[in-house]
Design an enzyme around this catalytic site. Structure first.
Site, mmCIF file in Angstrom:
data_model
loop_
_atom_site.group_PDB
_atom_site.id
_atom_site.type_symbol
_atom_site.label_atom_id
_atom_site.label_comp_id
_atom_site.label_asym_id
_atom_site.label_seq_id
_atom_site.Cartn_x
_atom_site.Cartn_y
_atom_site.Cartn_z
ATOM 1 N N HIS A 84 41.943 39.792 43.120
ATOM 2 C CA HIS A 84 40.684 40.055 43.324
ATOM 3 C C HIS A 84 40.153 41.777 43.458
ATOM 4 O O HIS A 84 39.227 42.183 43.004
ATOM 5 C CB HIS A 84 40.205 39.593 44.835
ATOM 6 C CG HIS A 84 40.299 37.905 44.763
ATOM 7 N ND1 HIS A 84 41.310 37.323 45.558
ATOM 8 C CD2 HIS A 84 39.682 37.106 44.242
ATOM 9 C CE1 HIS A 84 41.183 36.007 45.356
ATOM 10 N NE2 HIS A 84 40.389 35.738 44.704
ATOM 11 N N LYS A 115 42.653 35.581 34.700
ATOM 12 C CA LYS A 115 43.465 34.163 35.086
ATOM 13 C C LYS A 115 42.728 32.942 34.911
ATOM 14 O O LYS A 115 43.477 31.881 34.724
ATOM 15 C CB LYS A 115 43.848 34.684 36.556
ATOM 16 C CG LYS A 115 44.068 33.288 37.801
ATOM 17 C CD LYS A 115 45.368 32.823 37.296
ATOM 18 C CE LYS A 115 45.727 32.054 38.469
ATOM 19 N NZ LYS A 115 44.790 30.716 38.577
HETATM 20 P P1 AMP Z 1 38.341 33.023 42.953
HETATM 21 O O1 AMP Z 1 38.206 33.708 44.594
HETATM 22 O O2 AMP Z 1 39.668 32.155 42.961
HETATM 23 O O3 AMP Z 1 37.028 32.172 42.674
HETATM 24 O O4 AMP Z 1 38.372 34.080 42.162
HETATM 25 C C1 AMP Z 1 37.325 35.200 42.060
HETATM 26 C C2 AMP Z 1 37.717 35.907 40.706
HETATM 27 O O5 AMP Z 1 38.981 36.717 40.986
HETATM 28 C C3 AMP Z 1 37.452 35.150 39.453
HETATM 29 O O6 AMP Z 1 36.971 35.993 38.574
HETATM 30 C C4 AMP Z 1 39.035 35.095 38.946
HETATM 31 O O7 AMP Z 1 39.620 34.999 37.832
HETATM 32 C C5 AMP Z 1 39.677 36.214 39.622
HETATM 33 N N1 AMP Z 1 40.987 36.290 40.059
HETATM 34 C C6 AMP Z 1 41.823 35.361 40.625
HETATM 35 N N2 AMP Z 1 43.182 35.354 40.631
HETATM 36 C C7 AMP Z 1 43.320 36.364 39.692
HETATM 37 C C8 AMP Z 1 44.511 37.423 39.212
HETATM 38 N N3 AMP Z 1 45.707 37.044 39.499
HETATM 39 N N4 AMP Z 1 44.211 38.412 38.533
HETATM 40 C C9 AMP Z 1 43.065 38.859 38.109
HETATM 41 N N5 AMP Z 1 42.032 38.227 38.631
HETATM 42 C C10 AMP Z 1 42.148 36.931 39.424
#
Ligand code: AMP
Length: 274
Positions: free
Chosen positions: A34, A145
């Site tokens: 994030h 991801k």
């Molecule tokens: P989430 O909180 O899981 O909804 O993710 C929020 C954002 O962070 C989304 O755009 C995800 O794709 C991104 N994200 C989650 N894990 C990763 C990672 N390991 N590397 C890069 N971006 C990520």
């Protein structure tokens, strides 16, 4: 860093940041993946992030209630990353009781996660459209991801003529290749040791397909190796990177998408074929 918990606070704080705002929507439990998005946003001007565990993107038997919530640590990490504004809406603001609008995205949202988690991408597309309306960013940053999610958001943004540029950011991984995820904390020590096998197999399958090996043989062998390691694969598929339709040969930009259950959680990952 400004913290907004109501729409009127958000509007006041947003107005101070000028027209060229970068935005990172999240569900919190923040990790370096994030933060890489916030850093990328920050490199182009002021940055806002949101933290909202969006109930509509969870299925009835999924982990909405158990999803990790770590607001204090999240705010400290965002502050350290130089985030200018954090939007922390409540459910009633995002989903008023008389709400009647849901956005569904066919095309790139139909297969893979869309088929296995019915309603998931409608929840994602609807909440992201609302967040875009509230935050009014010029650019929004999403992690590769969740590769299918990016294609769904791109299509939604383009179909609804929203003036937001969707910027994909590469996946951040642990040293052993496991993609960072807020749910990795639920892996037992034993499963944590096994989990990198998903990326190992994505990497080797991508290399073999790039060398011209038979696609279905390569994909089939990867699924067998994952199962032998104790994972329960949902899919391991070669797809056109834009339409996400399955393909049998490389040519246009190509990706392998994969998801597999491991103990109580699902691992999701993907790789580009160069
Ligand atoms: P989430 O909180 O899981 O909804 O993710 C929020 C954002 O962070 C989304 O755009 C995800 O794709 C991104 N994200 C989650 N894990 C990763 C990672 N390991 N590397 C890069 N971006 C990520």
């Amino acid at each position: 860093m400004q913290i907004a918990r109501t729409l009127s606070d958000l509007r006041r704080a947003r107005a101070k940041l000028g027209p060229s705002l970068g935005f990172v929507p999240t569900m919190g439990a923040l990790h370096s993946g994030h933060i890489a998005l916030v850093t990328a946003a920050r490199a182009n001007g002021p940055a806002a992030a949101s933290i909202f565990v969006n109930p509509t993107q969870f299925g009835p038997n999924e982990d909405f209630n158990r999803y990790p919530r770590t607001e204090e640590e999240d705010l400290a990490k965002l502050e350290e990353a130089g985030c200018d504004l954090v939007w922390l809406p409540d459910v009633a603001t995002m989903y008023p009781a008389d709400g009647a609008t849901t956005i569904t995205v066919a095309g790139p949202g139909a297969r893979w996660e869309g088929a296995i988690r019915p309603g998931h991408f409608a929840g994602v597309a609807t909440v992201v459209a609302k967040l875009f309306g509230q935050v009014q960013p010029a650019r929004a940053y999403f992690g590769e991801k969740d590769f299918q999610q990016i294609q769904v958001i791109k299509r939604m943004t383009s179909d609804l003529l929203l003036p937001v540029e969707v910027v994909p950011i590469p996946t951040i991984r642990e040293a052993d290749g496991l993609a960072l995820s807020s749910r990795n904390r639920f892996l037992s020590a034993e499963n944590r040791a096994v989990a990198p096998v998903l990326y190992t197999n994505l990497s080797s399958a991508a290399a073999e397909i790039a060398q011209g090996k038979d696609v279905s043989a390569v994909l089939g062998a990867a699924v067998e190796r994952l199962a032998a390691a104790g994972l329960r694969p949902d899919y391991f598929a070669l797809v056109d990177a834009n339409s996400l339709e399955p393909i049998e040969k490389i040519g246009t930009p190509t990706r392998i998408l994969a998801a597999a259950k491991l103990g109580p959680i699902r691992l999701l990952d993907n790789i580009a074929i160069s």
